[in-house]
Write a protein that holds these residues in place. Structure first.
Motif: not given
Ligand code: MG
Ligand code: ADP
Ligand code: ASP
Length: 413
Positions: A6-8, A150-155, A208-210
């Motif tokens: 799970q990622k928050f 940026r946004g790398g926690s998704d990865t 779309s940076k979601v």
């Molecule tokens: Mg993000």
């Protein structure tokens, strides 16, 4: 019961209260008997704050030190969430990127994950811990801290799910799924129950940076079941799937993406001869500047005009390079425009439906928007327009392609 990653994201852990709510949620899953790895972002605004601090000290911060600095935000959250879980009687342990050994290349601030050593995580899971892992960060082979962009926690989350063959990777955020377009821009945007990896990859690549682009790439490559959900509201979210041949009727267009991150350069009155595109774009590439959309137009007088877009942050450097190229090749003039935006319609259904481009151009013409550049791929069409028309363009395309929600649909998050 199974293994869930799970990622928050930042807003979901943006305060001590929210971290408590996340802990409640994690505890509930744990009580159902799942093995859990929880990846967290920095508290919202923290990464930007750290970047600003760096720039206050050094105009162009040393990349290695930048990564040492900006990776700290995630570490704070891992410890706080582990404490909050402990308070709730859930055994939890925090890990940073180097402890898990998320091995990356050495491209500071945009490193790519090479390998994850799953042994330590497996051992922790076997001992009955919920493992709370810092997103966005890794370590290179020399032990330097790296970050993933940026946004790398998704990865991080998707890569961990792939490495440990998790049953599902759940990305919890501040919207309840992937929408037909950014719900913060278009009120009528609709949540999608599912979207294909391919479409999600185009949506992410087009702005779309979601989800971070790399996360979608990873999920597609390793076939990680991936779902985007709201952190604090119940609901099915959006499942990112392989193309589903059993679905009889796929809509032609899945969604509309946009970005304001590009700028346009134009070089006018260039002598029209073989090799000229290379003479212009070669030095741009040598300066490590990525080019996106390119348009060349030759008139009757043996001269050509050449336009291309680069990332807005690269505009000053690209302009310097282009001005020196213009002198060498005898071009008449160089111009730049940072007030542009790119709007893209995306959908796998385009492969089997003609007329998407003309429908797109008609919708824009109807509201008086001029198209400056056009580029296409098999499943997307993008146009460059004046930035001030961006929202109007997205809204018009959204209704023209029948994406607006029905009056009695659920509201956007
Ligand atoms: Mg993000
Ligand atoms: P997090 O901090 O949880 O990683 P992000 O801000 O990175 O959250 O991503 C969520 C945001 O993505 C939403 O608040 C929304 O404004 C934006 N967004 C852009 N395009 C879309 C889309 N097509 N569907 C859903 N959200 C989108
Ligand atoms: N904290 C990092 C960022 O703001 C990574 C992330 O949130 O995914 O970009």
């Amino acid at each position: 019961m199974g293994l869930i990653v799970q990622k928050f994201g930042g807003t979901s852990v943006g305060s001590v209260e929210r971290i408590g709510q996340v802990a409640d949620k994690v505890a509930k899953f744990r009580a159902q008997g799942h093995d859990l790895i929880v990846v967290v972002s920095a508290m919202s605004g923290e990464t930007n704050r750290l970047i600003d601090l760096a720039h206050a000290v050094q105009e162009r911060p040393v990349p290695r030190e930048m990564d040492t600095l900006i990776s700290t935000g995630e570490q704070v959250t891992t410890a706080l969430l582990s404490m909050a879980l402990d308070v709730r009687g859930v055994k939890a342990k925090s890990y940073n990127g180097s402890q898990v050994r998320i091995l990356t290349d050495d491209a500071h601030t945009k490193a790519r994950i090479r390998e994850i050593d799953d042994k330590r995580l497996r051992a922790g899971l076997d001992e009955g811990y919920v493992l709370v892992v810092a997103g966005f960060q890794g370590v290179d082979e020399h032990g330097n801290i790296t970050t993933l962009g940026r946004g790398g926690s998704d990865t991080t989350a998707v890569a961990l799910a792939a490495a440990l063959k998790a049953d599902e990777c759940q990305i919890y955020t501040d919207v309840d799924g992937v929408y037909t377009t950014d719900p913060r821009v278009v009120d009528g945007a609709r949540r999608l129950d599912r979207i294909t990896f391919e479409e999600m990859l185009e949506m992410a690549s087009m702005g779309s940076k979601v989800l971070q682009i790399r996360a979608v790439e990873f999920a597609g490559k390793y076939q990680v079941p991936l779902r985007v959900l709201h952190s604090f509201k119940e609901g099915p979210g959006t499942l990112i799937t392989l193309e589903d041949a059993t679905q009889m009727e796929t809509p032609t267009i899945a969604g509309i993406a946009f970005n304001r991150d590009e700028a346009k350069l134009t070089i006018l009155g260039v002598p029209d001869m073989p090799g000229i595109a290379h003479k212009i774009l070669g030095p741009i590439g040598d300066a490590n500047i990525e080019v996106d959309v390119i348009v060349q137009n030759t008139g009757e007088d043996k001269h050509t005009d050449f336009s291309f877009t680069v990332s807005r942050t690269d505009l000053p450097r690209a302009m310097d390079v282009l001005q020196s190229v213009a002198g060498q090749i005898g071009a008449r003039e160089v111009r730049s425009d940072a007030r542009i935006a790119k709007v893209s319609v995306v959908g796998v259904g385009m492969r089997s439906h003609a007329g998407v481009a003309s429908q797109m151009f008609a919708a824009l013409a109807e509201v008086g928007i001029n198209i400056q550049m056009i580029t296409t791929s098999e499943i997307k069409i993008s146009v460059i327009i004046e930035e001030k028309f961006l929202e109007l363009a997205v809204r018009s395309l959204h209704s023209s392609f029948g994406l607006d929600k029905e009056p009695n649909d659920e509201g956007a998050a």
